[in-house]
Design an enzyme around this catalytic site. Structure first.
Site, PDB file in Angstrom:
ATOM      1  N   ASP A 169      -9.673  -3.609  -5.648  1.00 58.02           N
ATOM      2  CA  ASP A 169      -9.134  -2.781  -4.574  1.00 58.02           C
ATOM      3  C   ASP A 169      -9.683  -1.363  -4.707  1.00 58.02           C
ATOM      4  O   ASP A 169      -9.554  -0.731  -5.749  1.00 58.02           O
ATOM      5  CB  ASP A 169      -7.605  -2.769  -4.664  1.00 58.02           C
ATOM      6  CG  ASP A 169      -6.941  -2.175  -3.436  1.00 58.02           C
ATOM      7  OD1 ASP A 169      -7.611  -1.435  -2.681  1.00 58.02           O
ATOM      8  OD2 ASP A 169      -5.745  -2.435  -3.237  1.00 58.02           O
ATOM      9  N   HIS A 188      -8.350  -4.823  -1.262  1.00 51.25           N
ATOM     10  CA  HIS A 188      -7.074  -4.269  -0.808  1.00 51.25           C
ATOM     11  C   HIS A 188      -6.295  -5.266   0.043  1.00 51.25           C
ATOM     12  O   HIS A 188      -5.076  -5.300   0.001  1.00 51.25           O
ATOM     13  CB  HIS A 188      -7.329  -2.993  -0.004  1.00 51.25           C
ATOM     14  CG  HIS A 188      -6.106  -2.202   0.294  1.00 51.25           C
ATOM     15  ND1 HIS A 188      -5.334  -1.609  -0.685  1.00 51.25           N
ATOM     16  CD2 HIS A 188      -5.499  -1.907   1.467  1.00 51.25           C
ATOM     17  CE1 HIS A 188      -4.321  -0.970  -0.130  1.00 51.25           C
ATOM     18  NE2 HIS A 188      -4.399  -1.135   1.170  1.00 51.25           N
ATOM     19  N   SER A 235       0.847  -1.185   0.000  1.00 51.17           N
ATOM     20  CA  SER A 235       0.000   0.000   0.000  1.00 51.17           C
ATOM     21  C   SER A 235       0.890   1.245   0.000  1.00 51.17           C
ATOM     22  O   SER A 235       1.679   1.429  -0.917  1.00 51.17           O
ATOM     23  CB  SER A 235      -0.951  -0.044   1.193  1.00 51.17           C
ATOM     24  OG  SER A 235      -2.006   0.863   1.027  1.00 51.17           O
TER      25      SER A 235
END
Length: 707
Positions: free
Chosen positions: A646, A678, A559
């Site tokens: 995501d 995600h 991320s």
């Protein structure tokens, strides 16, 4: 089949260049791959599928290793297991996992008496008297490739259950209600909710939130059971696109708390739980740059609020105010102490629990309401993480605590407040003869370019010698954003690395919260490059001090940590043999420039606003990985992992990045889960297979694939 008959290797996918121009602040940028953003375009899907096929072929030689790692994870995991029961009302609540099943099963059993605060010791093969199965995730997931629970709560009287289900991976949940007495599904069904729906204390209402088109939770709703969702009442709506909203009831069941918060500013509103349609009262009016969090307690018969805030207190202080007049006189309970980051307060009837960070570690202390004194709960290991968890009751005699370290599996304690005794309730079993004494953990400090000292946590297996005695294969992990701290956590999957001689390290770079609020401030906005240079400096320190060599070091981040991976790969490609980037935020500038995309406006407080500020634009352009792919140097091997659904970091970012890397000859692979979000795939076995895939690639880069 003869060699001549063998199929030719798949060529690396080369995407069509369809240039588009982005123009801001007098700067025109040609982007050849922005067309990937058209998720419904058959050509985009075909390209992603081609990338998956290419990655599968390039990693086919690792199939055996992936299988062995999966078997190791599975073999060390007690597949049929039960969690430590948590008391709420007249029931003990707990979860089951069953060998061969992907998802957990939520259960409960009755308490034996009102004074029963000792959780029953549950064993997989022993029947639990009076057990009720509340929700079987395996049943709910039937017919779906993805399944996730975003809400799960039982009414205070134990009669009804609400649960929120996502079967796409986009974190939009449908809330359903079940009568636990009859087993029937109630007609109440609320689609499109955010996680965290909750019952009112009397069980008549559900409070939930919904998101706007940018995936920002912006509205709090009140649904009365038995009525149409069309009649639901808006309790609060936040029009400012920088703010998220959320809501929940105090542990005392006295108030509903509604919070609106950005990265740097917060505001809370309070509603009497007996009159939920009443106009919410603002606790403290929002002030730009001031964050606070209020908790209700009753002290000497008076309703009070304990408020942790940073108004003139960088590392936060805690004050007490009356609930009837929260803007009135403030009594300082815990003053600001530079370097000790006060994280929060949990209120119970007779005492409070304070969470804080000191010297890079998360700590907890018991608060005496009358004296304001805080007594810390101590632990023996030099590196650990501890915090309260699973404490729904208002007046318990014990505090449930979760504890873990790099070498100690997840552990559940009950802290007896009267005797200050830690009662061990359960330690995560690790099968196959795991012995914590076979492993070691330590912290070292790397000098940064500006003279700061960056903590690095290390864990390794002792039989290969102490870390630093000689160069070893090393896996360096980092994150460094949103004041998020990477805690000393245990991982069953990580043992597959450690047992092959790999040293695992965490670089606690600026932008995280490990060393207090200033640590975070020095790694955001126009100081963001510190995050990247800190990670590079940590890598160079580990090489210079003999822990590893560049050809034996792999970096990983996910991320915002994936942005870190892309940035350090551009800054120091020679330092790493490989880079594993999971759902990586590598096209940061393009995303942050578009306020219509999910979460963009909210992110301006973290990264800056390049849309309206030319200085921020130039600064972000100087580090955004996709903008800065180099043509003058070889890159390490790269694996980017993403998910089509995501909503936080769109698949388009790593897809564009890999296409650009491939233009300059980089050995870059893309793996895109076509049904996931995600957090990746759902289901524990699927998650183990995913991690086995990543670790096999990592070990291959380190030269350890032929174990």
């Amino acid at each position: 089949m003869t060699l001549q008959d063998a199929p030719a290797p798949l060529p690396a996918p080369i995407a069509d260049a369809r240039p588009s121009t982005r123009s801001h602040h007098g700067d025109d940028v040609e982007d050849r791959y922005e067309w990937f953003r058209a998720k419904e375009d058959a050509a985009v899907v075909a390209h992603l599928e081609a990338e998956n096929a290419y990655t599968a072929e390039r990693t086919a030689h690792l199939e055996g290793l992936r299988g062995r790692i999966f078997d190791e994870i599975k073999g060390r995991t007690q597949e049929t297991d039960l969690s430590v029961p948590t008391r709420r009302g007249q029931w003990w609540y707990y979860g089951r996992t069953v060998e061969g099943e992907q998802y957990g099963i939520q259960c409960r059993a009755p308490i034996s008496s009102p004074d029963d605060w000792t959780p029953p010791v549950l064993a997989p093969d022993v029947e639990v008297p009076g057990e009720q199965v509340l929700l079987d995730g395996n049943v709910e997931a039937e017919g779906h490739e993805f399944f996730s629970l975003g809400s799960f709560e039982v009414t205070a009287d134990g009669s009804r259950l609400l649960y929120g289900v996502d079967v796409a991976g986009d974190e939009r949940y449908t809330v359903r209600v079940r009568d636990l007495v009859t087993g029937e599904q109630l007609p109440d069904e609320i689609p499109g909710t955010f996680a965290g729906a909750t019952f009112s204390p009397d069980g008549r209402f559900i409070v939930y939130t919904t998101v706007d088109d940018a995936w920002r939770p912006d509205t709090v709703w009140l649904h009365e059971l038995g009525t149409s969702v069309a009649d639901d009442v808006t309790l609060f709506h936040e029009p400012d696109e920088r703010y998220w909203v959320g809501a929940g009831f105090t542990r005392s069941d006295r108030y509903l708390m509604i919070e609106a918060g950005s990265s740097i500013t917060s505001e809370q509103l309070i509603v009497d739980a007996t009159d939920l349609r009443a106009q919410p009262r603002v606790i403290w009016p929002r002030t730009e740059g001031v964050e606070y969090d209020a908790t209700h307690a009753i002290v000497d018969g008076e309703d009070v609020l304990y408020i942790v805030h940073n108004d003139g207190a960088l590392d936060f202080e805690m004050v007490r105010v009356t609930a009837s007049d929260p803007t009135g006189e403030r009594t300082v309970v815990i003053p600001h102490r530079p370097g000790q980051r006060l994280l929060g307060m949990s209120a119970f009837r007779d005492w409070g629990v304070v969470a804080y960070r000191r010297e890079g570690l998360a700590r907890i202390g018991m608060l005496d309401y009358r004296t304001g004194g805080v007594s810390e709960i101590g632990f023996d290991e030099p590196l650990y993480a501890a915090g309260p968890g699973g404490n729904p009751e208002w007046a318990p005699p014990v505090l449930r605590i979760g504890y873990v370290s790099f070498v100690t599996p997840s552990t559940v304690y009950d802290f007896d407040v009267a005797t200050r005794e830690l009662l061990l309730r359960k330690r995560q079993p690790v099968l196959g003869g795991y012995d914590a004494e076979d492993y070691a953990q330590a912290r070292v400090w790397a000098p940064a370019q500006d003279g700061s000292s960056i903590p690095i946590s290390l864990v390794w297996k002792r039989s290969f010698g102490d870390a630093g005695e000689q160069p070893r294969p090393l896996h360096l992990y980092g994150y460094g954003s949103y004041e998020h701290s990477i805690e000393p956590g245990f991982s069953v999957a990580r043992l597959s690395e450690l047992d092959r001689g790999v040293v695992f390290a965490v670089a606690h770079v600026r932008g995280g919260g490990e060393m207090g609020r200033q640590w975070y401030e020095n790694g955001k906005l126009l100081r963001k490059r510190n995050t990247f240079t800190d990670f590079v400096d940590c890598g160079r320190y580990l090489v210079d001090e003999g822990y590893t060599t560049p050809d034996r070091m792999v970096a990983e981040g996910g991320s915002a940590g994936g942005l870190l991976m892309g940035a350090v790969t551009n800054l120091a490609p020679e330092l790493f043999a490989g880079v594993l980037a999971v759902v990586p935020f590598v096209d940061a500038l393009t995303t942050i420039l578009d306020p219509s995309l999910p979460l963009t406006v909210i992110e301006w407080d973290e990264w800056g606003d390049p849309l309206h500020n030319a200085e921020v634009y130039a600064y972000m352009k100087s580090y955004s990985p996709y903008e800065n792919v180099r043509t003058d140097t070889p890159y390490p091997r790269i694996l980017a992992v993403t998910s089509l659904n995501d909503t936080r970091v769109l698949y388009v970012e790593p897809a564009k990045w890999v296409a650009r890397l491939r233009e300059v000859g980089a050995d870059a692979l893309l793996k895109c889960e076509m049904v996931a979000g995600h957090g990746g795939v759902s289901g524990r076995y699927n998650a183990w297979k995913e991690r086995a895939f990543e670790l096999a690639w990592l070990l291959d880069v380190l030269g350890l694939a032929d174990d």
